[in-house]
Each structure stands twice: as structure tokens, then as C-alpha cells.
Scaffold this motif. Sequence first.
Motif, PDB file in Angstrom:
ATOM      1  N   HIS A 137       0.868  -1.175   0.000  1.00 32.30           N
ATOM      2  CA  HIS A 137       0.000   0.000   0.000  1.00 32.30           C
ATOM      3  C   HIS A 137       0.904   1.224   0.000  1.00 32.30           C
ATOM      4  CE1 HIS A 137      -3.636   2.250   1.943  1.00 32.30           C
ATOM      5  NE2 HIS A 137      -3.604   2.387   0.636  1.00 32.30           N
ATOM      6  N   LEU A 138       1.261   1.667  -1.192  1.00 26.25           N
ATOM      7  CA  LEU A 138       2.326   2.634  -1.394  1.00 26.25           C
ATOM      8  C   LEU A 138       1.784   4.040  -1.597  1.00 26.25           C
ATOM      9  CD1 LEU A 138       5.433   2.981  -1.933  1.00 26.25           C
ATOM     10  CD2 LEU A 138       4.940   2.477  -4.334  1.00 26.25           C
ATOM     11  N   PHE A 139       2.533   5.011  -1.096  1.00 28.11           N
ATOM     12  CA  PHE A 139       2.169   6.415  -1.217  1.00 28.11           C
ATOM     13  C   PHE A 139       2.124   6.845  -2.683  1.00 28.11           C
ATOM     14  CE2 PHE A 139       6.673   5.795  -0.305  1.00 28.11           C
ATOM     15  CZ  PHE A 139       7.267   6.349  -1.419  1.00 28.11           C
ATOM     16  N   PRO A 140       1.249   7.808  -3.031  1.00 29.10           N
ATOM     17  CA  PRO A 140       1.248   8.380  -4.386  1.00 29.10           C
ATOM     18  C   PRO A 140       2.549   9.157  -4.621  1.00 29.10           C
ATOM     19  CG  PRO A 140      -0.795   8.842  -3.211  1.00 29.10           C
ATOM     20  CD  PRO A 140       0.175   8.334  -2.191  1.00 29.10           C
ATOM     21  N   PRO A 141       2.973   9.379  -5.869  1.00 30.77           N
ATOM     22  CA  PRO A 141       2.241   9.086  -7.102  1.00 30.77           C
ATOM     23  C   PRO A 141       2.406   7.660  -7.617  1.00 30.77           C
ATOM     24  CG  PRO A 141       4.255  10.245  -7.630  1.00 30.77           C
ATOM     25  CD  PRO A 141       4.189  10.187  -6.133  1.00 30.77           C
ATOM     26  N   LEU A 142       3.423   6.922  -7.115  1.00 38.53           N
ATOM     27  CA  LEU A 142       3.570   5.550  -7.595  1.00 38.53           C
ATOM     28  C   LEU A 142       2.453   4.646  -7.094  1.00 38.53           C
ATOM     29  CD1 LEU A 142       7.400   4.748  -7.418  1.00 38.53           C
ATOM     30  CD2 LEU A 142       5.952   4.924  -9.442  1.00 38.53           C
ATOM     31  N   GLY A 143       1.981   4.914  -5.906  1.00 41.71           N
ATOM     32  CA  GLY A 143       0.961   4.065  -5.315  1.00 41.71           C
ATOM     33  C   GLY A 143      -0.442   4.592  -5.495  1.00 41.71           C
ATOM     34  N   THR A 144      -1.394   3.769  -5.078  1.00 39.31           N
ATOM     35  CA  THR A 144      -2.811   4.132  -5.093  1.00 39.31           C
ATOM     36  C   THR A 144      -3.360   3.918  -3.690  1.00 39.31           C
ATOM     37  OG1 THR A 144      -3.125   3.501  -7.405  1.00 39.31           O
ATOM     38  CG2 THR A 144      -5.092   3.544  -6.010  1.00 39.31           C
ATOM     39  N   VAL A 145      -3.968   4.943  -3.129  1.00 38.46           N
ATOM     40  CA  VAL A 145      -4.519   4.822  -1.782  1.00 38.46           C
ATOM     41  C   VAL A 145      -5.777   3.965  -1.817  1.00 38.46           C
ATOM     42  CG1 VAL A 145      -5.502   6.071   0.173  1.00 38.46           C
ATOM     43  CG2 VAL A 145      -3.545   7.029  -1.063  1.00 38.46           C
ATOM     44  N   MET A 146      -5.818   2.959  -0.938  1.00 36.27           N
ATOM     45  CA  MET A 146      -6.964   2.051  -0.834  1.00 36.27           C
ATOM     46  C   MET A 146      -7.565   2.160   0.557  1.00 36.27           C
ATOM     47  SD  MET A 146      -5.357  -1.354  -2.733  1.00 36.27           S
ATOM     48  CE  MET A 146      -3.699  -1.212  -2.035  1.00 36.27           C
ATOM     49  N   SER A 147      -8.814   1.805   0.688  1.00 30.90           N
ATOM     50  CA  SER A 147      -9.450   1.815   1.996  1.00 30.90           C
ATOM     51  C   SER A 147      -9.074   0.552   2.755  1.00 30.90           C
ATOM     52  CB  SER A 147     -10.970   1.885   1.865  1.00 30.90           C
ATOM     53  OG  SER A 147     -11.481   0.656   1.356  1.00 30.90           O
ATOM     54  N   ALA A 148      -9.148   0.638   4.091  1.00 27.36           N
ATOM     55  CA  ALA A 148      -8.871  -0.538   4.913  1.00 27.36           C
ATOM     56  C   ALA A 148      -9.852  -1.659   4.586  1.00 27.36           C
ATOM     57  CB  ALA A 148      -8.960  -0.168   6.392  1.00 27.36           C
ATOM     58  N   ARG A 149     -11.103  -1.331   4.355  1.00 25.41           N
ATOM     59  CA  ARG A 149     -12.114  -2.350   4.050  1.00 25.41           C
ATOM     60  C   ARG A 149     -11.796  -3.062   2.742  1.00 25.41           C
ATOM     61  NH1 ARG A 149     -15.145  -3.866   8.423  1.00 25.41           N
ATOM     62  NH2 ARG A 149     -15.523  -2.014   9.707  1.00 25.41           N
ATOM     63  N   PHE A 150     -11.325  -2.311   1.741  1.00 24.50           N
ATOM     64  CA  PHE A 150     -11.016  -2.942   0.462  1.00 24.50           C
ATOM     65  C   PHE A 150      -9.793  -3.851   0.590  1.00 24.50           C
ATOM     66  CE2 PHE A 150      -8.827  -2.938  -3.703  1.00 24.50           C
ATOM     67  CZ  PHE A 150      -9.802  -3.606  -4.438  1.00 24.50           C
ATOM     68  N   ILE A 151      -8.770  -3.390   1.293  1.00 25.14           N
ATOM     69  CA  ILE A 151      -7.590  -4.223   1.510  1.00 25.14           C
ATOM     70  C   ILE A 151      -7.980  -5.516   2.212  1.00 25.14           C
ATOM     71  CG2 ILE A 151      -5.426  -4.393   2.816  1.00 25.14           C
ATOM     72  CD1 ILE A 151      -5.058  -1.370   2.254  1.00 25.14           C
ATOM     73  N   MET A 152      -8.828  -5.409   3.222  1.00 27.24           N
ATOM     74  CA  MET A 152      -9.246  -6.609   3.953  1.00 27.24           C
ATOM     75  C   MET A 152     -10.108  -7.517   3.097  1.00 27.24           C
ATOM     76  SD  MET A 152      -7.573  -6.467   6.640  1.00 27.24           S
ATOM     77  CE  MET A 152      -8.281  -7.642   7.776  1.00 27.24           C
ATOM     78  N   ARG A 153     -10.833  -6.951   2.155  1.00 30.31           N
ATOM     79  CA  ARG A 153     -11.598  -7.800   1.237  1.00 30.31           C
ATOM     80  C   ARG A 153     -10.648  -8.631   0.377  1.00 30.31           C
ATOM     81  NH1 ARG A 153     -14.677  -5.978  -4.253  1.00 30.31           N
ATOM     82  NH2 ARG A 153     -15.361  -8.071  -4.858  1.00 30.31           N
ATOM     83  N   LEU A 154      -9.588  -8.005  -0.119  1.00 28.21           N
ATOM     84  CA  LEU A 154      -8.602  -8.740  -0.903  1.00 28.21           C
ATOM     85  C   LEU A 154      -8.004  -9.883  -0.089  1.00 28.21           C
ATOM     86  CD1 LEU A 154      -6.710  -5.737  -2.566  1.00 28.21           C
ATOM     87  CD2 LEU A 154      -8.270  -7.313  -3.721  1.00 28.21           C
ATOM     88  N   ILE A 155      -7.646  -9.596   1.147  1.00 33.45           N
ATOM     89  CA  ILE A 155      -7.033 -10.615   2.008  1.00 33.45           C
ATOM     90  C   ILE A 155      -8.031 -11.721   2.338  1.00 33.45           C
ATOM     91  CG2 ILE A 155      -6.074 -10.996   4.320  1.00 33.45           C
ATOM     92  CD1 ILE A 155      -4.810  -8.171   4.050  1.00 33.45           C
ATOM     93  N   ARG A 156      -9.274 -11.348   2.548  1.00 34.11           N
ATOM     94  CA  ARG A 156     -10.297 -12.325   2.932  1.00 34.11           C
ATOM     95  C   ARG A 156     -10.673 -13.237   1.757  1.00 34.11           C
ATOM     96  NH1 ARG A 156     -13.442  -8.925   4.902  1.00 34.11           N
ATOM     97  NH2 ARG A 156     -12.757  -9.188   7.074  1.00 34.11           N
TER      98      ARG A 156
END
Length: 304
Positions: A137-156
Motif C-alpha cells: 500500500h504505497l504512497f502516491p504518485p507511484l501508489g494508489t490509496v486504498m481503503s482498509a475495508r477494500f484491503i481486507m476484502r482482498l485478504i479475505r
Amino acid sequence: MKGQFRGVFTIPPAVYHQDLSVDYEGIRRCVRFCLDCGAHGIVIPVYATEYFVLDDEERKKIVEVTVREVNGKAPVLAGVTSAYVGRAVDLAQHAQAVGADGIIAAPPHLMKVTEPELYDYYRRINDAVSIPIMIQHLFPPLGTVMSARFIMRLIRELDNIGYLKEESPRTNAMISAILEIDSETPSGLQGIMGGNGARNIIEEYQRGICGTMPPSQFTDVIVDVWNLLEKGDASGAFELHSKVLPALLFGGTYPIISYKHMLKKRGILDFAGCRPAGWPEMDELSFAMLDRIMESVKPFLRVI
């Protein structure tokens, strides 16, 4: 690789010859240095390895060289971040085939993708391999900010994704938010690692990280800080960290280029150049400050 990825997973740089072709022997030397410093794992090629100015064959060979040099002494995580998911999948499959213990992928750089596109990106990487995957979960501009809920959906929902490297603009809050969500609804989360050059490792540890992923120039000192934290000596860790914090902050001001000059001063690199990518330029005053910083941290360096 059994068990949790835990500890200091350090990032060797891309090393070049004077003509800016990749110096693979230089990379081997950096990897050996990291192991001598006691690194608990190696991560390559990612942001601090200038992955975005390396072509795919260079990235693959760097992973191969690293896996061979490490030779099972520590886990190796291969960076596979790409602008196009097909390239990320190819790099992930190659990393698994040559013996990497896991992979790490940030969202596609250059174009900012939608959430459904981002889900598909991670789903396709997940389905292509059977080794652990870490979201960066990398800082912009290289990264894209994601929500905690979305990250946890990916993991789940995606079986191989179990780790997060958290270095977004709200790192500390995100670490706590992720762990709180996981405590309420267990998700398959195996751990969160910090980043940002280990500049905030003490607070991140207190919030519950399982490790940190700094660039490699002060691997020995960061390993010592981590080991003190693991022993429960928070005061000792804070004192040691405070001694090297000016050097870590300097690295944040002059990223990549200063890392290499620090490694050169430590006798690990012969050439400290970077491929053109708009890095902050160091001038005479910057190099004078670098000399002063290296002198100040010298007493705390184990590997000379």
C-alpha cells in the motif's frame, strides 16, 4: 516458507556499471551485506530497487541472482508491480519458478485504476501462484490509496494474499484500522510490515507490525533496533533509533541516490549512480551533510 514473515526484510538497491547497465555482481555483494547484517528477509526489486526503470528481463535476473545468493538463509520476496497485470503475472510466475518465497505487488503504477480493476489485478496475480503474496500500500504518485475495508476484502477473498506492507499517507492509522477489522472478523491476515525507511519503526511496532522493509544502507542498525523491540527493550530500541534517525530522515530527503552513496561510503558499492528518474539532486552541501551523518552513525554500524 513456513511460519510468519517477521523482522527486518531489507531492500538491496539496483546496482549499475558506469554505463548504467545492471551490475549483477554488485547486487550479489549488496545481498551478502544484508545477510551479514542479520536481515531476516530480502525484498527485491521494488521501489528502492528502481523497479520502474528496469526491464522485465533485468527484473527476472535480479530475482534469480538474489535467490541463488541467499541460498535459503532467509526468505526472498520478489517485487512484481507492473502497469499491466499480464506483466505482473509473468513476473510472479517466474519468481515462484526460481525459488522466491513470496511476492509483493503494489497497485499498477502510471494509471490510477478503479476498485474493480484493482481487485482483478490482485485476483489474477493470486490465481497465478501458490506462494504468499504481500500487498504494498504505497504512497502516491507511484501508489494508489486504498481503503482498509477494500484491503481486507482482498485478504479475505484471495487465498494467497496474507500480508500488507503499509506505507500510505496515513500509515499509523491504517495499521491500527486493519488490525481492528481483523480482530472483529478474522480475515486470513498474516501480518503487516512497515516501510517508509524505518523512520517510524518504534510506533509501528507498538501498533502491531510483524516487520519492516527499509532500504539496505543501515540494515545492521535497523536489525538491532528490531531485535531490541522483540526482546521487550523499548527504551533501548528508542535510544538506538534516535541515534540514526537523522540519517534515515536524510534518506527520505534524497531517496535512492543517498542510499547508494551511503552504501558506497560503507565499501559495498563502487558506483552510486541511478538511472534517470527525476531523483532529487545532491549538491556540495548535501554531500557535506552526508559525510557528517555517516560519521555520526559510524559507532552503531556492526558490519564494517
